[in-house]
Write an enzyme that holds these catalytic residues in place. Structure first.
Site, PDB file in Angstrom:
ATOM      1  N   LYS A  87       5.126  -4.560   9.896  1.00 38.99           N
ATOM      2  CA  LYS A  87       6.267  -3.937   9.206  1.00 38.99           C
ATOM      3  C   LYS A  87       6.835  -2.835  10.086  1.00 38.99           C
ATOM      4  O   LYS A  87       6.103  -1.918  10.499  1.00 38.99           O
ATOM      5  CB  LYS A  87       5.781  -3.381   7.860  1.00 38.99           C
ATOM      6  CG  LYS A  87       6.872  -3.139   6.845  1.00 38.99           C
ATOM      7  CD  LYS A  87       6.244  -2.782   5.507  1.00 38.99           C
ATOM      8  CE  LYS A  87       7.288  -2.564   4.435  1.00 38.99           C
ATOM      9  NZ  LYS A  87       6.690  -1.994   3.214  1.00 38.99           N
TER      10      LYS A  87
HETATM   11  O1  G3P Z   1       8.376  -1.769  -0.380  1.00 36.05           O
HETATM   12  C1  G3P Z   1       9.059  -0.548  -0.389  1.00 36.05           C
HETATM   13  C2  G3P Z   1       8.671   0.203  -1.579  1.00 36.05           C
HETATM   14  O2  G3P Z   1       7.322   0.543  -1.523  1.00 36.05           O
HETATM   15  C3  G3P Z   1       9.472   1.378  -1.908  1.00 36.05           C
HETATM   16  O3  G3P Z   1       9.378   1.486  -3.275  1.00 36.05           O
HETATM   17  O4  G3P Z   1       9.478   2.579  -5.446  1.00 36.05           O
HETATM   18  O5  G3P Z   1       8.854   3.881  -3.370  1.00 36.05           O
HETATM   19  O6  G3P Z   1      11.192   3.103  -3.716  1.00 36.05           O
HETATM   20  P1  G3P Z   1       9.750   2.855  -3.985  1.00 36.05           P
END
Ligand code: G3P
Length: 218
Positions: A87
């Site tokens: 990633k």
């Molecule tokens: O895969 C990306 C993700 O982990 C971000 O999620 O909820 O932190 O915006 P969030």
């Protein structure tokens, strides 16, 4: 549509895997920190533990932000297991690193994507997955789902094989809207996946079926 779980929590990953609907896992440094995983060796061990549970791709994020550093880290991660997808953040050296890995048959996930232009660059570099963060766009009063729609159109116009991995999914409607728009993959927390199960008519219908069965068999 592929379902990935967005967590480094081993018990959540196991629960989704046991349900038989899991296609992969995404992690990031914040999710690893949330589980209290720190130090190079522990991080590596944790990725190995995730790979042992899940039957599918496991995104492991590099920490370096320069080309050489990303290549070194990514190659070491890719050697851990065939399931590992490197990633890489959407920055100029990241695009170079994605091209490097693509040319060597190593899978990549281009992360922190917030615009169609970024998604176009990721596809041109040959990324396996592109991760538009829909929840974080919604957070700033921008149309996260609109970005999925635009990327789908662009990729279909040119036949790019990069898979659209809708990330930062927060709730079940995000998943359903992504499916309507043709996202290839969604990654979200276990709570969003489990919420898809729920309908009050299912609960009341099942309660009635069981009560009727019980009456008839008493
Ligand atoms: O895969 C990306 C993700 O982990 C971000 O999620 O909820 O932190 O915006 P969030």
């Amino acid at each position: 549509m592929k379902f990935f779980i967005d967590t480094a929590n081993l018990s959540d990953i196991k629960e989704a895997q046991d349900m038989g609907i899991l296609d992969g896992v995404t992690t990031n440094p914040s999710l690893m920190a949330k589980e209290g995983v720190s130090g190079h060796d522990n991080v590596i061990k944790h990725y190995q533990a995730i790979c042992d549970i899940v039957d599918g791709d496991v995104s492991a994020e590099v920490i370096a932000t320069d080309f050489e550093g990303m290549v070194k880290e990514g190659e070491a991660l890719a050697e851990l297991d065939d399931k590992i997808v490197v990633k890489i953040p959407m920055i100029k050296d990241g695009i170079k690193a994605i091209r490097y890995f693509t040319d060597r048959g190593i899978k990549t996930n281009c992360t922190l994507v917030f615009s169609a232009g970024q998604a176009l660059l990721a596809a041109k570099a040959g990324a396996t997955y592109v991760s538009p963060f829909i929840g974080r766009l919604d957070d700033i009063s921008t149309d996260g789902m609109g970005l999925i729609d635009t990327i789908r159109l662009i990729y279909d116009n040119y036949g790019y094989e990069t898979e659209i991995l809708a990330a930062s999914v927060r709730h079940p409607m995000h998943i359903i809207q992504c499916a309507e728009l043709g996202a290839d993959v969604m990654t979200g927390p276990l709570s969003a996946i489990n919420a898809l199960l729920k309908h009050p008519l299912t609960d009341s219908g099942l309660a009635t079926f069981l009560a009727d069965h019980s009456k008839a068999n008493s």
